[in-house]
Design a protein around this motif. Structure first.
Motif, PDB file in Angstrom:
ATOM      1  N   UNK A  88       0.793  -1.237   0.000  1.00  0.00           N
ATOM      2  CA  UNK A  88       0.000   0.000   0.000  1.00  0.00           C
ATOM      3  C   UNK A  88       0.818   1.277   0.000  1.00  0.00           C
ATOM      4  N   UNK A  89       2.105   1.208   0.327  1.00  0.00           N
ATOM      5  CA  UNK A  89       2.915   2.422   0.395  1.00  0.00           C
ATOM      6  C   UNK A  89       2.997   3.038  -0.992  1.00  0.00           C
ATOM      7  N   UNK A  90       2.444   4.226  -1.152  1.00  0.00           N
ATOM      8  CA  UNK A  90       2.340   4.792  -2.496  1.00  0.00           C
ATOM      9  C   UNK A  90       3.494   5.701  -2.882  1.00  0.00           C
ATOM     10  N   UNK A  91       4.479   5.868  -2.013  1.00  0.00           N
ATOM     11  CA  UNK A  91       5.611   6.720  -2.353  1.00  0.00           C
ATOM     12  C   UNK A  91       6.928   5.927  -2.370  1.00  0.00           C
ATOM     13  N   UNK A  92       6.868   4.630  -2.161  1.00  0.00           N
ATOM     14  CA  UNK A  92       8.024   3.774  -2.379  1.00  0.00           C
ATOM     15  C   UNK A  92       8.141   3.485  -3.875  1.00  0.00           C
ATOM     16  N   UNK A  93       9.088   2.647  -4.243  1.00  0.00           N
ATOM     17  CA  UNK A  93       9.267   2.236  -5.629  1.00  0.00           C
ATOM     18  C   UNK A  93       7.929   1.801  -6.243  1.00  0.00           C
ATOM     19  N   UNK A  94       7.507   2.431  -7.362  1.00  0.00           N
ATOM     20  CA  UNK A  94       6.190   2.107  -7.923  1.00  0.00           C
ATOM     21  C   UNK A  94       6.087   0.684  -8.473  1.00  0.00           C
TER      22      UNK A  94
END
Length: 303
Positions: free
Chosen positions: A150-156
């Protein structure tokens, strides 16, 4: 500590660590067990179902995560009720797990080449209560599929994200085993904890080709001097909240990771003996001495 990667007190090195195997055992069976229970209940399993059909028969790594971070059937059910999309969306990340396993094997072969004393503990990818993304101690690495997905600012790219995060966490395994007093300090300074995380970021990049927190460099670009001057002013504080573990699923944080990475990278680049430098990084016991030897200063340009 919100949804940031977190460290915990190290368990004894005897709990599943192998220095002989070429790669760790990677457990993913908990993910498939969770979604078997989830699908059978139409996406709405009860706390009792989650406890008795998922948590209780789960792996040793899942039980360790439960012990460390209060992951229970009830806590998962509560998060599921409030954030159902967290679990439905996470199914897409299941597809990359076989590729993640192959790439992590290659990264850890490289770790063994660069750092011969490397020790390998098992990896458990499971489903938790939405946080933390990862917990690591000397017993192994525990990753929450739904949180990392869910982390939206890590590697896409999801596959890349899992590989780089697991490589970061494997640096923590080495720290927990080789320098437990340093790694397990219950009241670390901003400098010490940033170096712990920065060392993991740098080592993870060295062996996997990328860092876990890909947003940090972009956020800091053009502001290096201001950020790092502020860091120096805070480096002896034990209140970490301005620098570490202050992100959420949607709000990035953790600029201490970036500063610690830059200090670690400066140390490595200035060292003539790179193998010894990596050993110094992973077996660090004195944050101030390491900083003094690194050649780092606010705003330094690194290649």
């Amino acid at each position: 500590m919100a949804f940031a990667l977190t460290c915990t007190a190290a368990a004894q090195a005897s709990s599943g660590v192998s220095s002989e195997s070429s790669a760790p055992v990677i457990h993913t069976e908990d993910v498939y067990l969770f979604y078997t229970v989830y699908d059978a209940a139409g996406g709405h399993p009860t706390a009792q179902q989650l406890q008795h059909e998922y948590m209780d028969p789960g792996s040793e790594g899942l039980h360790r995560l439960a012990e460390l971070r209060n992951v229970t059937g009830a806590s998962i059910a509560k998060t599921l009720a409030g954030h159902p999309a967290l679990y439905s969306d996470a199914k897409r990340c299941m597809a990359v797990l076989p590729s993640v396993r192959r790439r992590l094997d290659a990264a850890l072969v490289k770790l063994r080449q660069l750092y011969p004393p490397a020790e390998f503990a098992p990896v458990t990818i499971a489903v938790g209560r939405g946080k933390p993304v990862g917990v690591t101690d000397a017993s192994g690495v525990m990753i929450g599929l739904e949180a990392l997905c869910a982390i939206n600012y890590f590697e896409p790219n999801v596959e890349d994200r899992f590989v780089h995060v697991l490589a970061h966490e494997y640096a923590h395994v080495q720290q927990a085993i080789k320098a437990p007093a340093f790694y397990d300090d219950p009241k670390p300074t901003v400098l010490k904890e940033s170096l712990i995380e920065g060392a993991a970021e740098f080592t993870g990049e060295l062996i996997s080709g990328g860092v876990a927190n890909t947003d940090l460099e972009a956020r800091a670009r053009g502001h290096e001097m201001a950020i790092e001057t502020a860091f120096v002013a805070d480096e002896d504080k034990t209140d970490l909240s301005s620098w570490l573990y202050n992100g959420t699923l949607t709000k990035p944080g953790d600029l201490g990771y970036w500063v610690g990475y830059r200090i670690t990278k400066a140390y490595y680049q200035h060292a003539r003996d790179k193998r010894q430098a990596l050993r110094d990084i992973l077996e660090m016991t004195d944050a101030r001495a390491f900083l003094a030897r690194s050649g780092w200063y606010p705003g330094i340009r690194l290649h």
